[in-house]
Design a protein around this motif. Structure first.
Motif, PDB file in Angstrom:
ATOM      1  N   ALA A   3     -82.648 -37.992  60.610  1.00 56.91           N
ATOM      2  CA  ALA A   3     -81.495 -37.092  60.678  1.00 56.91           C
ATOM      3  C   ALA A   3     -80.517 -37.443  59.555  1.00 56.91           C
ATOM      4  O   ALA A   3     -80.376 -38.605  59.172  1.00 56.91           O
ATOM      5  N   TYR A   4     -79.863 -36.439  59.007  1.00 60.16           N
ATOM      6  CA  TYR A   4     -78.898 -36.652  57.925  1.00 60.16           C
ATOM      7  C   TYR A   4     -77.830 -35.578  57.954  1.00 60.16           C
ATOM      8  O   TYR A   4     -78.006 -34.502  58.522  1.00 60.16           O
ATOM      9  N   VAL A   5     -76.705 -35.897  57.323  1.00 63.96           N
ATOM     10  CA  VAL A   5     -75.623 -34.947  57.115  1.00 63.96           C
ATOM     11  C   VAL A   5     -75.698 -34.513  55.657  1.00 63.96           C
ATOM     12  O   VAL A   5     -75.859 -35.340  54.756  1.00 63.96           O
ATOM     13  N   LEU A   6     -75.576 -33.216  55.422  1.00 65.45           N
ATOM     14  CA  LEU A   6     -75.640 -32.674  54.074  1.00 65.45           C
ATOM     15  C   LEU A   6     -74.230 -32.549  53.501  1.00 65.45           C
ATOM     16  O   LEU A   6     -73.354 -31.955  54.131  1.00 65.45           O
ATOM     17  N   VAL A   7     -74.018 -33.120  52.328  1.00 72.71           N
ATOM     18  CA  VAL A   7     -72.786 -32.904  51.569  1.00 72.71           C
ATOM     19  C   VAL A   7     -73.182 -32.025  50.385  1.00 72.71           C
ATOM     20  O   VAL A   7     -73.880 -32.472  49.475  1.00 72.71           O
ATOM     21  N   LEU A   8     -72.779 -30.783  50.438  1.00 75.86           N
ATOM     22  CA  LEU A   8     -73.169 -29.772  49.453  1.00 75.86           C
ATOM     23  C   LEU A   8     -71.945 -29.354  48.657  1.00 75.86           C
ATOM     24  O   LEU A   8     -70.931 -28.973  49.239  1.00 75.86           O
ATOM     25  N   TYR A   9     -72.036 -29.416  47.333  1.00 80.74           N
ATOM     26  CA  TYR A   9     -70.861 -29.120  46.520  1.00 80.74           C
ATOM     27  C   TYR A   9     -71.245 -28.440  45.210  1.00 80.74           C
ATOM     28  O   TYR A   9     -72.378 -28.491  44.766  1.00 80.74           O
ATOM     29  N   TYR A  10     -70.236 -27.820  44.600  1.00 81.22           N
ATOM     30  CA  TYR A  10     -70.314 -27.387  43.212  1.00 81.22           C
ATOM     31  C   TYR A  10     -69.101 -27.982  42.506  1.00 81.22           C
ATOM     32  O   TYR A  10     -67.985 -27.930  43.029  1.00 81.22           O
ATOM     33  N   SER A  11     -69.315 -28.568  41.334  1.00 78.75           N
ATOM     34  CA  SER A  11     -68.226 -29.200  40.596  1.00 78.75           C
ATOM     35  C   SER A  11     -68.322 -28.849  39.131  1.00 78.75           C
ATOM     36  O   SER A  11     -69.393 -28.962  38.535  1.00 78.75           O
ATOM     37  N   LYS A  12     -67.225 -28.429  38.551  1.00 79.53           N
ATOM     38  CA  LYS A  12     -67.191 -28.101  37.125  1.00 79.53           C
ATOM     39  C   LYS A  12     -66.608 -29.255  36.310  1.00 79.53           C
ATOM     40  O   LYS A  12     -67.158 -29.653  35.301  1.00 79.53           O
ATOM     41  N   SER A  13     -65.487 -29.817  36.781  1.00 80.92           N
ATOM     42  CA  SER A  13     -64.817 -30.869  36.006  1.00 80.92           C
ATOM     43  C   SER A  13     -65.052 -32.271  36.560  1.00 80.92           C
ATOM     44  O   SER A  13     -64.627 -33.243  35.954  1.00 80.92           O
ATOM     45  N   GLY A  14     -65.701 -32.380  37.718  1.00 78.99           N
ATOM     46  CA  GLY A  14     -66.020 -33.690  38.269  1.00 78.99           C
ATOM     47  C   GLY A  14     -65.227 -34.085  39.496  1.00 78.99           C
ATOM     48  O   GLY A  14     -65.616 -34.991  40.229  1.00 78.99           O
ATOM     49  N   SER A  15     -64.092 -33.424  39.755  1.00 73.52           N
ATOM     50  CA  SER A  15     -63.263 -33.791  40.908  1.00 73.52           C
ATOM     51  C   SER A  15     -63.991 -33.559  42.224  1.00 73.52           C
ATOM     52  O   SER A  15     -63.970 -34.411  43.117  1.00 73.52           O
ATOM     53  N   ILE A  16     -64.620 -32.412  42.364  1.00 77.28           N
ATOM     54  CA  ILE A  16     -65.311 -32.087  43.619  1.00 77.28           C
ATOM     55  C   ILE A  16     -66.487 -33.042  43.828  1.00 77.28           C
ATOM     56  O   ILE A  16     -66.748 -33.492  44.942  1.00 77.28           O
ATOM     57  N   LYS A  17     -67.181 -33.395  42.749  1.00 78.22           N
ATOM     58  CA  LYS A  17     -68.275 -34.358  42.871  1.00 78.22           C
ATOM     59  C   LYS A  17     -67.753 -35.693  43.385  1.00 78.22           C
ATOM     60  O   LYS A  17     -68.349 -36.301  44.280  1.00 78.22           O
ATOM     61  N   GLU A  18     -66.636 -36.169  42.831  1.00 78.47           N
ATOM     62  CA  GLU A  18     -66.054 -37.430  43.295  1.00 78.47           C
ATOM     63  C   GLU A  18     -65.645 -37.336  44.761  1.00 78.47           C
ATOM     64  O   GLU A  18     -65.880 -38.255  45.548  1.00 78.47           O
ATOM     65  N   MET A  19     -65.050 -36.204  45.141  1.00 81.75           N
ATOM     66  CA  MET A  19     -64.665 -36.007  46.545  1.00 81.75           C
ATOM     67  C   MET A  19     -65.899 -36.012  47.449  1.00 81.75           C
ATOM     68  O   MET A  19     -65.872 -36.570  48.543  1.00 81.75           O
ATOM     69  N   ALA A  20     -66.985 -35.385  46.989  1.00 81.58           N
ATOM     70  CA  ALA A  20     -68.219 -35.332  47.783  1.00 81.58           C
ATOM     71  C   ALA A  20     -68.713 -36.738  48.091  1.00 81.58           C
ATOM     72  O   ALA A  20     -69.123 -37.035  49.219  1.00 81.58           O
ATOM     73  N   HIS A  21     -68.649 -37.622  47.115  1.00 76.92           N
ATOM     74  CA  HIS A  21     -69.123 -38.984  47.315  1.00 76.92           C
ATOM     75  C   HIS A  21     -68.181 -39.782  48.221  1.00 76.92           C
ATOM     76  O   HIS A  21     -68.636 -40.618  49.001  1.00 76.92           O
TER      77      HIS A  21
END
Length: 197
Positions: A3-21
């Motif tokens: 079982a796992y939780v999915l963290v799904l994102y789109y990031s253009k400048s990197g902020s959303i990617k950092e938040m996802a992690h």
């Protein structure tokens, strides 16, 4: 399959990617496994097909990744108060899962970033909630149990974690924003564990 939780994102400048992690860190603190996935760029003019696996960074989400998750954290930058077209395009391809009820009763949350304090963070979260509601997911936000929600002078809303990146996307994620990302992940993980029990 674990079982796992999915963290799904789109990031253009990197902020959303950092938040996802950061959100993934919060989920993992509850003892749950996490898959972090992104979506490919889109263009109105087809120049070259994206490779099925990106050359760097997190891999692209498949419908199977979404179908088999125990819960979802969904992130997108703000585009005039709405989710980015890349994320909307991904959700537009999920009719098969909707027909099967594959996401019914799975907990979900949203996170976002904008260039300014009044860049439409809350309406962007609401725009991400719409497909989740249609898929029958259980939507959650942040509570005032976290002092960072009341104290933040940057991002963070009851609708979900957020970040104010500045007009040039050059502001780092503040300490309050980091706390709220991890708190949102932890809350999502705790709710999933309660439902599984």
């Amino acid at each position: 399959m674990q079982a796992y939780v999915l963290v799904l994102y789109y990031s253009k400048s990197g902020s959303i990617k950092e938040m996802a992690h950061l959100i993934a860190n919060g989920i993992e603190s509850t003892g749950l496994a996490v898959k972090i996935r992104t979506v490919p760029e889109i263009s109105t003019v087809v120049r070259q097909a994206e490779p099925s696996i990106p050359q760097e960074g997190d891999i692209y989400c498949s419908l199977g990744d979404l179908e088999n998750c125990s819960g979802l954290a969904l992130g997108s930058p703000t585009r005039f108060g709405n989710m980015a077209a890349e994320m909307k395009y991904f959700w537009d391809q999920t009719s098969e899962l909707w027909l099967n009820g594959a996401l019914h009763n799975k907990p979900a949350c949203a996170f976002t970033a904008s260039g300014s304090m009044h860049g439409g963070q809350e309406s962007t979260a609401l725009s991400m909630f719409l497909p989740l509601f249609h898929h029958g997911m259980i939507i959650m936000g942040l509570t005032n149990a976290s002092p960072a929600l009341a104290n933040t002078m940057s991002g963070g809303t009851p609708y979900g974690a957020s970040h104010v990146s500045g007009p040039l996307s050059d502001r780092g994620i503040s300490e309050d924003e980091k706390v709220l990302c991890e708190e949102q992940g932890r809350r999502l993980g705790e709710i999933i564990r309660k439902l599984q029990a």
